[in-house]
Design a protein around this motif. Structure first.
Motif, PDB file in Angstrom:
ATOM      1  N   ALA A 182      -4.730  -3.348   0.135  1.00 18.06           N
ATOM      2  CA  ALA A 182      -4.733  -2.875   1.525  1.00 18.06           C
ATOM      3  C   ALA A 182      -5.482  -3.924   2.328  1.00 18.06           C
ATOM      4  N   GLY A 183      -4.734  -4.886   2.883  1.00 11.27           N
ATOM      5  CA  GLY A 183      -5.371  -6.035   3.514  1.00 11.27           C
ATOM      6  C   GLY A 183      -5.766  -7.027   2.446  1.00 11.27           C
ATOM      7  N   VAL A 184      -6.989  -7.529   2.531  1.00  6.56           N
ATOM      8  CA  VAL A 184      -7.527  -8.437   1.520  1.00  6.56           C
ATOM      9  C   VAL A 184      -8.691  -7.736   0.831  1.00  6.56           C
ATOM     10  N   ASP A 185      -8.482  -7.373  -0.429  1.00  9.78           N
ATOM     11  CA  ASP A 185      -9.491  -6.648  -1.198  1.00  9.78           C
ATOM     12  C   ASP A 185      -9.965  -5.380  -0.486  1.00  9.78           C
ATOM     13  N   GLY A 186      -8.994  -4.626   0.015  1.00 11.20           N
ATOM     14  CA  GLY A 186      -9.298  -3.330   0.618  1.00 11.20           C
ATOM     15  C   GLY A 186      -9.792  -3.375   2.040  1.00 11.20           C
ATOM     16  N   SER A 187      -9.605  -4.502   2.735  1.00  7.06           N
ATOM     17  CA  SER A 187     -10.120  -4.621   4.104  1.00  7.06           C
ATOM     18  C   SER A 187      -9.442  -3.669   5.082  1.00  7.06           C
ATOM     19  N   ASN A 188      -8.256  -3.168   4.739  1.00  6.58           N
ATOM     20  CA  ASN A 188      -7.543  -2.255   5.640  1.00  6.58           C
ATOM     21  C   ASN A 188      -7.773  -0.781   5.313  1.00  6.58           C
TER      22      ASN A 188
END
Length: 499
Positions: free
Chosen positions: A363-369
């Motif tokens: 989600a994005g980059v390593d959960g960023s989203n």
């Protein structure tokens, strides 16, 4: 039902595996299991600490039939692990930030294992034949090899519960196995070389694992193969096995030519990244669960189903929310330069050099989203209701699964004789299996998709039982797990290769 195949509203449904209780077993207080005392059962405990739950699932394999039964299941929330004590070193944490020490993990595993056996009226040192440990807690690890420290903590918990060391490692010979098991063992004819369920694990040129949750993916694949035995589906190589727990894992295996002297399939692909953590993030935005440690399980459980009439006239709204969620979800082949994907440590460059394709979900980059997904969950709950939220989550997870299948197909790893299997709460709960089957059917990958698709509960536990059987060479040639779909057992070829 052990494998329910049903039509509702004239729609074709997939095979969903839920094993029945073992024969001659009554449940409840004072449950008594006479059949385990007089018939050859191989009792295996699967001990697994994941980001969301810590489980001990006790399975019994009937050595006369090769079928596995779930005897008892003890599930605890990993977030309830005790806090670190003074002097203890924090070596990792779950996705929600719960800190872990070797000692705290050891205590949780010990208590869970003892409780599971006590509830089944069995003794750890006397009745248990084997224990397999695994973990999905890889988010805070810096590299895949650090998972070894975690597995040691799991082993310490098993030892403290009273499990003898010999029941966690393969026996040296057939003579070292229990007397009642020896008649069903092929340990004097074949040697265990690390292949589980007829598949050789991937190892890079440096000898390191390519993804932190490699063992979890191996167990999930084995468990789906075992679970499929309760259905008419011949779920053998080549296969695609996907575990949708909090984190994503799984394995893709190759086809094997009938005249190949090596009877084992190769691992040609692995899955990694986020899975159930994505619907968890959506649910956290509702305010109905803890904003840091809440999960979709807290609201919907693992078997939620939304009635169709509750969503009448709202299909457009559901689609809009699903589309918005998937704009924030990244599913693709992991680039070789990445050291982490979906918070899971990987050696993507090593995988590429070794001919293994890593497919990830983030989600994005390593959960960023994940925070943005929370906002969408907040909006859904404020403007609609839980029924629509549940439907959005089922649709989001089903599309995630189908996107993973799409990438796998594009990479040329889905064959006409492949089978696809799912386990894990984010793939088998609610109406997700129905929606996944619809998508597989639309893609026209197979002439009859129902014969190539299964959904299995407790994949890791089933896989642990199967791994224990493989370590002890407890094969069943008349009901094989290894080999190619539609083909014979590979036992004769293994015996020939060992001479």
């Amino acid at each position: 039902m052990c494998a329910r195949f049903f039509d509702r509203f004239f729609k074709v449904r997939p095979y969903i595996v839920e094993s029945p209780p073992p024969p001659s077993i009554s449940h409840g207080a004072g449950a008594y299991m006479p059949e385990f005392k007089v018939k050859p059962y191989f009792l295996v405990a699967s001990v697994e600490m994941g980001n969301t739950t810590t489980k001990c699932i006790l399975t019994g394999v009937n050595l006369e039939t090769g079928m596995s039964y779930v005897i008892n299941k003890t599930v605890k929330m990993s977030r309830d692990v005790r806090k670190p004590k003074p002097g203890e070193t924090v070596f990792g944490e779950t996705l929600d930030g719960t800190q872990l020490t070797r000692e705290s993990v050891t205590d949780l595993v010990r208590d869970t294992l003892i409780q599971c056996l006590r509830e089944a009226h069995l003794e750890v040192g006397k009745d248990l034949d084997f224990v397999v440990r695994s973990t999905g807690v890889v988010a805070a690890m810096d590299s895949p090899d650090q998972v070894g420290d975690f597995v040691l903590a799991l082993a310490s918990g098993c030892l403290n519960a009273g499990v003898p060391p010999r029941r966690m490692t393969p026996p040296m010979s057939k003579a070292n196995q229990p007397q009642r098991v020896q008649p069903f063992s092929y340990a004097d004819k074949v040697v265990f070389i690390g292949a589980v369920a007829g598949v050789i694990p991937p190892v890079g040129s440096t000898g390191v694992e390519m993804v932190a949750n490699e063992m979890e993916g191996e167990l999930a694949m084995a468990g789906i193969k075992e679970g499929a035995k309760w259905t008419p589906v011949d779920f053998r190589n080549p296969c695609v096995s996907i575990d949708f727990g909090t984190t994503l894992d799984g394995r893709i295996t190759s086809d094997v030519a009938p005249d190949d002297p090596n009877p084992f399939a190769k691992t040609i692909g692995n899955y990694c990244g986020l899975a159930g953590a994505i619907p968890d993030a959506i649910v956290k935005g509702t305010g109905l669960v803890d904003s840091q440690r809440g999960t979709a399980l807290d609201i919907f459980g693992d078997r939620s189903v939304v009635a169709e009439f509750a969503l009448k006239g709202q299909s457009d709204a559901v689609k809009r929310y699903v589309d918005r969620c998937h704009e924030l979800i990244d599913i693709r082949v992991v680039p070789p330069e990445r050291k982490r994907f979906g918070r899971v440590p990987v050696y993507a460059a090593v995988a590429k050099e070794s001919g293994v394709t890593l497919i990830g979900c983030d989600a994005g980059v390593d959960g960023s989203n994940l925070e943005k997904l929370k906002e969408i969950g907040h909006e859904i709950y404020q403007n609609h209701n839980l029924s629509l939220l549940n439907e959005v989550i089922d649709r989001v997870c089903a599309r995630m699964a189908l996107r993973l299948v799409d990438v796998t197909t594009e990479e040329g790893m889905v064959y006409p004789n492949s089978s696809i299997g799912f386990t894990g709460r984010a793939a088998i709960s609610g109406r997700k299996p129905e929606y996944i089957l619809e998508g597989i059917t639309e893609r026209k990958l197979f002439d009859n998709p129902v014969d190539h698709l299964v959904f299995v509960d407790d994949g890791l536990a089933r896989g642990a039982a199967l791994m224990a059987r493989c370590m002890n060479s407890l094969g069943k040639p008349k009901n094989p797990i290894g080999g190619v779909r539609g083909g014979p057992c590979i036992m004769p070829r293994r015996i020939k290769a060992g001479k």
